[in-house]
Design a protein around this motif. Structure first.
Motif, PDB file in Angstrom:
ATOM      1  N   HIS A 527       2.638   8.298  -2.463  1.00 38.82           N
ATOM      2  CA  HIS A 527       3.310   8.199  -3.760  1.00 38.82           C
ATOM      3  C   HIS A 527       2.370   7.474  -4.728  1.00 38.82           C
ATOM      4  O   HIS A 527       2.727   6.450  -5.296  1.00 38.82           O
ATOM      5  CB  HIS A 527       4.639   7.448  -3.645  1.00 38.82           C
ATOM      6  N   PHE A 529       0.287   6.974  -8.076  1.00 37.58           N
ATOM      7  CA  PHE A 529       0.340   7.411  -9.475  1.00 37.58           C
ATOM      8  C   PHE A 529      -0.912   6.943 -10.205  1.00 37.58           C
ATOM      9  O   PHE A 529      -1.459   5.873  -9.916  1.00 37.58           O
ATOM     10  CB  PHE A 529       1.585   6.845 -10.178  1.00 37.58           C
ATOM     11  N   ASP A 568      -0.504   2.671  -3.452  1.00 36.28           N
ATOM     12  CA  ASP A 568      -1.465   2.318  -4.501  1.00 36.28           C
ATOM     13  C   ASP A 568      -2.782   1.928  -3.845  1.00 36.28           C
ATOM     14  O   ASP A 568      -2.921   1.978  -2.620  1.00 36.28           O
ATOM     15  CB  ASP A 568      -0.902   1.152  -5.338  1.00 36.28           C
TER      16      ASP A 568
END
Length: 697
Positions: A527, A529, A568
């Motif tokens: 996930h 971004f 991240d």
């Protein structure tokens, strides 16, 4: 030896408890039929059956031995293929192979010992295979042996089928003869199982009347005409009695009880007569298989006028006498120097000479007719359970039903460099014994040897040493634990290295949590971004995970039930690489997993234990001590209960020995892996400490 027609053959298996006297029975019959000049003794190591070094050393049978005998009966010569089987339960595979080709059985019972566990197991096998049988009572020379008591126990245990064909005559507490219930005549032994007619003693008359009446009732039941004659008081002729009894023995309605003394070789001439008179020849049966060309069920009578088919029921792979494939001819005639077709392997093999095996001796024969048992040497691809036939009529017969081995130990070579020799030797032993199995447990870096029981595994170790000159040690196996986590954690893993020129830089922030799926090692998601970790590094992150779950940080066991999410991170345009991100993932995993409540999972087995009613309490108590959960109990409708339970695999180590001890050898069990469950704290602590101490090396 002569060639015999199907109608002249009797395939007879000797069954019974270990030590009941089966091998002695075989020796006495061999002496009476002229094969030997004197009876061998198990204690002297000179019997026909027990010729293997291990059998001589241990003084009990380990393998089934084939002893073909020639006997001239009332209607001419017959051939008796006697299959002498082991009595100890660890060698049940040998018994099952022999039973698959037998047409009748002699259950040997020691009069003094009475009905033993091996007696009951022999009876159950005969029931399962619908084998005609007779019970031969040995040790009649023992003054303290009560034949009458034994017959009563047999009747109580096995029902009205039990029919004493003989009653003992004793003088001065010595066994000197018997009363033939069928002929209503006394017999006194003279020498070497010969006898002369004698008066029937008064003390036998009461029991004789009961036994005789039961036999005559059985004869009367064969037809309405006989029943009318019986009720009108008319006597049956001897031939009518024999014919009726033969019918009932073959269909299993009557099980004759006969007697003798192995040591004194008494009673065996009558036993040979009974085999000739009451036991069936193979042509009374059908061979059942599958026609490979059509896929349909195939049935045929044992008949030597049609094309050849045979089933291989046993293999001998001895380094000294060579490899022999023992087979029963089902249809047709097997001749030397012919090409046969192995239907299972879809390949042709050349038959050289044809042999009869008599213990360790090979007797060459010109041919084998349908129903007969013989051996062929040096077949390259043929194994136990294979069917041989002709290519134009490919039939496959059912393989012998062999017990599944559940007892196992880890094994190691004593001398480095012997691994290949050991592997080759074990392959040969597994050719001979279908209940042996070798499993390579790569996960725990161990090789496992499976068998029916500890005694069998001990024999394997000894055979490897004496036959193949290699040594192995057996030890407690390691069990296939798993590791998983209980909490959700977020963790950073950064791999940064600078050593001149290009450096290494990888940085990940990951979330680890339980996936809920203990069947799968891990689930990986990302996930990310804003491109903080470029997509081309995602596979490197997953590769790091793949490496980590092979050996968990808690105790070195594989990891399951993990969900890992890449959230991240950061990268360097020059110093980042796939290797750097893989290393960063490994760092994140090690820290995160140990922070997420790591636990050990242990393998749970689904266990079924079959025991007589009286042992259920003991067995269930023992299962509770093994951390087992008893799930239920069902009757098998034969006086036994099937207990079902979930038990940790590690607690089943040694269960075979303990169950036999609890149940006198009659309890049996089976299990299969069911699932993984969290191990208790004390078990986890012990495993973690053991791994830390280096016990896994």
């Amino acid at each position: 030896m002569n060639v015999y027609k199907t109608s002249q053959i009797r395939n007879v298996v000797l069954l019974g408890h270990g030590g009941a006297g089966k091998t002695t029975v075989a020796e006495a019959m061999a002496l009476l039929t002229g094969i030997t000049k004197r009876m061998g003794k198990v204690t002297d190591g000179n019997t026909i059956s027990d010729y293997d070094k291990e059998e001589i050393k241990r003084q009990f049978s380990i393998s089934t031995a084939l002893i073909p005998l020639e006997y001239t009966g009332e209607n001419g010569p017959i051939k008796i293929n006697l299959l002498d089987t082991p009595g100890f339960f660890d060698f049940v595979g040998e018994v099952e192979e022999a039973i698959s080709v037998a047409d009748a059985a002699i259950i040997v019972v020691n009069c003094k010992a009475g009905i033993e566990v091996g007696t009951e197991k022999a009876w159950e096998l005969c029931e399962r295979y619908s084998l005609p049988r007779l019970i031969f009572v040995t040790n009649m020379d023992d003054d303290h042996a009560s034949y009458r008591e034994l017959v009563l126990k047999l009747e109580t245990r096995f029902g009205r089928k039990i029919a004493p064909f003989q009653l003992p005559i004793r003088e001065n507490e010595k066994f000197v003869g018997f009363v033939n219930v069928v002929k209503m005549a006394g017999r006194r032994f003279t020498n070497l199982s010969d006898y002369e007619e004698c008066e029937i003693p008064d003390y036998v008359q009461k029991n004789l009347g009961i036994a005789r009446e039961a036999l005559m009732e059985a004869v009367a039941e064969t037809s309405e005409e006989y029943m009318e004659r019986y009720f009108s008081g008319e006597e049956f002729t001897q031939e009518e009695i024999y014919e009726a009894l033969r019918t009932f023995v073959i269909d299993g309605s009557i099980v004759p009880v006969m007697m003798g003394s192995g040591i004194n070789c008494q009673g065996f001439r009558v036993l040979l007569q009974a085999i000739d008179r009451y036991f069936p020849s193979p042509d009374r049966y059908e061979c059942v298989g599958v026609d490979v060309s059509t896929g349909e069920r195939f049935t045929a009578r044992y008949n030597d006028d049609v094309s050849l088919s045979a089933k291989v029921f046993k293999t001998i792979a001895d380094p000294f006498i060579g490899k022999y494939s023992l087979m029963k001819i089902c249809t047709g005639t097997l001749k030397p120097d012919t090409v046969i077709y192995n239907v299972n392997k879809e390949t042709e093999e050349k038959v050289g000479k044809i042999y009869l095996l008599r213990g360790k001796d090979q007797l060459e024969v010109p041919e084998l007719k349908a129903g007969d048992i013989g051996a062929v040497a040096k077949l390259n691809v043929t194994q136990t359970g294979d069917t041989i036939a002709v290519r134009t009529a490919p039939i496959v017969y059912h393989k012998p039903e062999i017990s599944t081995p559940y007892t196992y130990m880890a094994y190691k070579a004593v001398n480095k460099g012997d691994d290949d020799k050991i592997s080759s030797a074990l392959a040969k032993l597994m050719e001979e014994d279908q209940t042996l199995k070798v499993v390579n447990d790569a996960e725990n870096r161990q090789a496992l040897l499976y068998g029916i029981g500890d005694q069998q595994l001990d024999v394997v170790v000894s055979k490897l040493q004496t036959r193949y000159k290699v040594d192995i040690t057996l030890e407690k196996p390691k069990f296939a634990f798993r590791e998983t986590l209980k909490k959700k954690v977020k963790v950073q893993g950064k791999h940064k290295k600078q050593s001149g020129g290009h450096g290494q830089y990888g940085d990940v922030i990951m979330e680890f949590e339980p996936s809920g799926d203990l069947e799968t090692p891990y689930i990986f998601e990302e996930h990310v971004f804003g491109g903080s970790v470029p997509k081309n590094y995602f596979p490197a992150v997953e590769k790091g995970l793949q490496d980590c779950v092979v050996k968990g940080p808690l105790a070195g066991y594989p990891v399951v039930g993990l969900k890992a999410t890449l959230l991240d991170g950061s990268y360097h345009p020059v110093d980042s690489s796939e290797m750097a991100f893989k290393m960063a993932t490994i760092l994140a995993f090690k820290k995160g997993f140990m922070d997420a409540g790591p636990v050990l999972l242990e393998p749970i087995a689904s266990l079924k234990v079959t025991v007589p009613d009286k042992f259920t309490g003991d067995v269930m108590g023992d299962l509770n001590r093994r951390r087992g959960r008893v799930l239920g109990m069902n009757s098998d409708h034969h006086g036994k209960q099937i207990i079902e339970a979930d038990v940790p695999m590690s607690e089943l180590f040694g269960y075979n020995t303990d169950l036999r001890s609890m149940t006198g050898g009659i309890g049996i069990y089976e299990y299969e892996f069911a699932r993984y469950e969290q191990a208790p704290g004390d078990v986890q602590k012990k495993e973690v400490e053991a791994r830390a101490a280096g016990d896994d090396e």
